[in-house]
Design an enzyme around this catalytic site. Structure first.
Site, PDB file in Angstrom:
ATOM      1  N   ASN A  15      43.680 -52.775  53.087  1.00 44.55           N
ATOM      2  CA  ASN A  15      43.156 -52.060  51.931  1.00 44.55           C
ATOM      3  C   ASN A  15      41.621 -52.056  52.002  1.00 44.55           C
ATOM      4  O   ASN A  15      41.001 -53.121  52.046  1.00 44.55           O
ATOM      5  CB  ASN A  15      43.633 -52.739  50.643  1.00 44.55           C
ATOM      6  CG  ASN A  15      43.248 -51.959  49.399  1.00 44.55           C
ATOM      7  OD1 ASN A  15      42.118 -51.515  49.271  1.00 44.55           O
ATOM      8  ND2 ASN A  15      44.175 -51.818  48.478  1.00 44.55           N
ATOM      9  N   HIS A  18      37.361 -52.146  48.635  1.00 43.83           N
ATOM     10  CA  HIS A  18      36.153 -52.861  48.238  1.00 43.83           C
ATOM     11  C   HIS A  18      34.962 -52.630  49.161  1.00 43.83           C
ATOM     12  O   HIS A  18      33.851 -53.074  48.861  1.00 43.83           O
ATOM     13  CB  HIS A  18      36.472 -54.329  48.009  1.00 43.83           C
ATOM     14  CG  HIS A  18      37.425 -54.496  46.860  1.00 43.83           C
ATOM     15  ND1 HIS A  18      37.065 -54.159  45.566  1.00 43.83           N
ATOM     16  CD2 HIS A  18      38.726 -54.853  46.812  1.00 43.83           C
ATOM     17  CE1 HIS A  18      38.106 -54.345  44.769  1.00 43.83           C
ATOM     18  NE2 HIS A  18      39.126 -54.758  45.500  1.00 43.83           N
ATOM     19  N   HIS A  51      43.269 -47.185  46.998  1.00 43.83           N
ATOM     20  CA  HIS A  51      43.686 -46.997  45.605  1.00 43.83           C
ATOM     21  C   HIS A  51      42.664 -46.110  44.903  1.00 43.83           C
ATOM     22  O   HIS A  51      41.534 -46.528  44.645  1.00 43.83           O
ATOM     23  CB  HIS A  51      43.776 -48.370  44.918  1.00 43.83           C
ATOM     24  CG  HIS A  51      44.232 -48.307  43.496  1.00 43.83           C
ATOM     25  ND1 HIS A  51      44.384 -49.449  42.717  1.00 43.83           N
ATOM     26  CD2 HIS A  51      44.572 -47.267  42.694  1.00 43.83           C
ATOM     27  CE1 HIS A  51      44.794 -49.096  41.507  1.00 43.83           C
ATOM     28  NE2 HIS A  51      44.911 -47.791  41.473  1.00 43.83           N
ATOM     29  N   ARG A  53      41.602 -44.940  41.720  1.00 45.10           N
ATOM     30  CA  ARG A  53      41.798 -45.242  40.299  1.00 45.10           C
ATOM     31  C   ARG A  53      41.335 -44.069  39.440  1.00 45.10           C
ATOM     32  O   ARG A  53      40.495 -43.275  39.829  1.00 45.10           O
ATOM     33  CB  ARG A  53      41.012 -46.496  39.920  1.00 45.10           C
ATOM     34  CG  ARG A  53      41.509 -47.777  40.570  1.00 45.10           C
ATOM     35  CD  ARG A  53      40.674 -48.961  40.100  1.00 45.10           C
ATOM     36  NE  ARG A  53      40.785 -49.118  38.669  1.00 45.10           N
ATOM     37  CZ  ARG A  53      41.588 -50.016  38.062  1.00 45.10           C
ATOM     38  NH1 ARG A  53      42.328 -50.840  38.795  1.00 45.10           N
ATOM     39  NH2 ARG A  53      41.627 -50.108  36.758  1.00 45.10           N
ATOM     40  N   ARG A  57      36.340 -46.238  40.181  1.00 44.04           N
ATOM     41  CA  ARG A  57      35.378 -47.339  40.297  1.00 44.04           C
ATOM     42  C   ARG A  57      35.067 -47.711  41.740  1.00 44.04           C
ATOM     43  O   ARG A  57      34.063 -48.358  42.010  1.00 44.04           O
ATOM     44  CB  ARG A  57      35.872 -48.585  39.545  1.00 44.04           C
ATOM     45  CG  ARG A  57      37.071 -49.253  40.154  1.00 44.04           C
ATOM     46  CD  ARG A  57      37.395 -50.568  39.479  1.00 44.04           C
ATOM     47  NE  ARG A  57      37.734 -50.400  38.070  1.00 44.04           N
ATOM     48  CZ  ARG A  57      38.299 -51.361  37.328  1.00 44.04           C
ATOM     49  NH1 ARG A  57      38.548 -52.535  37.868  1.00 44.04           N
ATOM     50  NH2 ARG A  57      38.605 -51.129  36.076  1.00 44.04           N
ATOM     51  N   GLU A  81      47.650 -45.853  46.962  1.00 44.04           N
ATOM     52  CA  GLU A  81      47.997 -46.568  45.731  1.00 44.04           C
ATOM     53  C   GLU A  81      47.547 -45.731  44.548  1.00 44.04           C
ATOM     54  O   GLU A  81      46.441 -45.182  44.541  1.00 44.04           O
ATOM     55  CB  GLU A  81      47.334 -47.943  45.690  1.00 44.04           C
ATOM     56  CG  GLU A  81      47.954 -48.948  46.625  1.00 44.04           C
ATOM     57  CD  GLU A  81      47.453 -50.358  46.368  1.00 44.04           C
ATOM     58  OE1 GLU A  81      46.584 -50.546  45.496  1.00 44.04           O
ATOM     59  OE2 GLU A  81      47.930 -51.266  47.053  1.00 44.04           O
ATOM     60  N   THR A 112      44.309 -54.885  39.733  1.00 42.17           N
ATOM     61  CA  THR A 112      45.670 -54.651  39.262  1.00 42.17           C
ATOM     62  C   THR A 112      46.281 -55.953  38.772  1.00 42.17           C
ATOM     63  O   THR A 112      46.317 -56.945  39.487  1.00 42.17           O
ATOM     64  CB  THR A 112      46.539 -54.072  40.386  1.00 42.17           C
ATOM     65  OG1 THR A 112      45.931 -52.871  40.861  1.00 42.17           O
ATOM     66  CG2 THR A 112      47.936 -53.754  39.883  1.00 42.17           C
ATOM     67  N   GLU A 162      56.984 -53.274  46.719  1.00 40.87           N
ATOM     68  CA  GLU A 162      55.946 -54.196  47.161  1.00 40.87           C
ATOM     69  C   GLU A 162      55.887 -55.326  46.146  1.00 40.87           C
ATOM     70  O   GLU A 162      55.562 -55.098  44.968  1.00 40.87           O
ATOM     71  CB  GLU A 162      54.589 -53.507  47.272  1.00 40.87           C
ATOM     72  CG  GLU A 162      53.505 -54.464  47.755  1.00 40.87           C
ATOM     73  CD  GLU A 162      52.222 -53.773  48.186  1.00 40.87           C
ATOM     74  OE1 GLU A 162      51.163 -54.424  48.111  1.00 40.87           O
ATOM     75  OE2 GLU A 162      52.288 -52.604  48.607  1.00 40.87           O
ATOM     76  N   HIS A 205      48.722 -58.836  47.303  1.00 44.00           N
ATOM     77  CA  HIS A 205      47.840 -59.212  46.200  1.00 44.00           C
ATOM     78  C   HIS A 205      47.435 -60.681  46.337  1.00 44.00           C
ATOM     79  O   HIS A 205      48.252 -61.588  46.231  1.00 44.00           O
ATOM     80  CB  HIS A 205      48.459 -59.000  44.817  1.00 44.00           C
ATOM     81  CG  HIS A 205      47.400 -58.909  43.740  1.00 44.00           C
ATOM     82  ND1 HIS A 205      46.719 -57.746  43.461  1.00 44.00           N
ATOM     83  CD2 HIS A 205      46.879 -59.831  42.908  1.00 44.00           C
ATOM     84  CE1 HIS A 205      45.842 -57.958  42.496  1.00 44.00           C
ATOM     85  NE2 HIS A 205      45.919 -59.221  42.143  1.00 44.00           N
TER      86      HIS A 205
END
Length: 257
Positions: A15, A18, A51, A53, A57, A81, A112, A162, A205
């Site tokens: 992922n 970030h 992801h 959003r 963000r 995502e 999340t 998941e 996660h």
């Protein structure tokens, strides 16, 4: 034992959200999520997760456009995502990613929090699953390892669940033996239930080097999706090295399971 639902080789989805978080902190064009995806693929990632959003963000619409093209060109699956909203379903239908993972989303959350409530949200989730599946995307639901949620995931037509590993990872970091055992058993039981229902099992996660082994050893899990830790570790050792180290730990754990 090798099968679609119980593979010997555990896949790693990286992922890259970030990387975009760091970029957006200064409003610059760097560091580029696309470059991170290229490094991850070269380092052995089996897929890229992003992801988008509703509040944008981190990952942007332009990032999704670029990542979709890259993943097609490289033959690397893109796992999109997304919240279960009309806007996000529309974006997914336009891009037709390899996989669409439906997650809960609240604007005020840091990340999340918890799994999707498929039982209560079935009326909204089921049509989204049908539409995404019809467009050619594999649909995954990000859920807690709770029997009712896993059963509901199969009933609405998802191909994948998941399992949320956050509580287990937090217990490991806290050193709480009782909570570690409870949450690990819950993940193991949930993974078995999912496979019995014909679902492929992924997990993610909060996973880091200290928590990956026990999760990777669960034979029913086909894929781990890991992001925040790898991006954080890359500050010190580089993204390529961080991913390769995670891959080694995953493979060693699966080989010894």
């Amino acid at each position: 034992m090798t099968s679609r639902l119980r593979p010997d080789r555990l896949r790693l989805g990286v992922n890259i959200d970030h990387v975009a978080t760091i970029r957006n902190a200064r409003g610059e064009s760097y560091p580029e999520p696309l470059r991170a995806a290229e490094v991850a693929i070269a380092a052995g990632a089996d897929g890229i997760t992003a992801h988008l959003r509703e509040d944008r963000r981190h990952i942007s619409d332009a990032d999704i456009d670029a990542l979709s093209k890259l993943c097609v060109a490289r033959g690397c699956p893109l796992n999109f995502e997304m919240a279960v909203t009309e806007e996000m379903v529309g974006i997914a239908l336009a891009h037709r990613p390899h996989a669409a993972c439906l997650v809960p989303e609240r604007r005020e959350e840091v990340t999340t929090e918890g799994g999707l409530d498929v039982v209560k949200g079935r009326a909204v989730i089921e049509p989204a699953v049908r539409a995404l599946h019809a467009a050619g995307s594999r649909v995954s639901l990000f859920v807690e390892a709770a029997p009712a949620q896993i059963t509901a995931s199969a009933e609405v037509g998802a191909q994948v669940v998941e399992l949320h590993t956050g509580a287990y990872c937090e217990a490991v970091r806290a050193g709480d033996a009782g909570e570690i055992a409870f949450h690990l058993t819950r993940l193991q039981t949930g993974a078995r239930q999912a496979v019995e229902l014909g679902l492929e099992v992924h997990a993610g996660h909060g996973i880091d080097y200290a928590t990956v082994a026990a999760v990777a050893a669960i034979p029913e899990i086909a894929e781990l999706n890991i992001g925040h830790f790898l991006i954080g570790e890359s500050i010190f050792i580089g993204l390529d090295a961080a991913i390769r180290r995670m891959r080694v730990l995953m493979d060693a754990s699966r080989a010894g399971a």
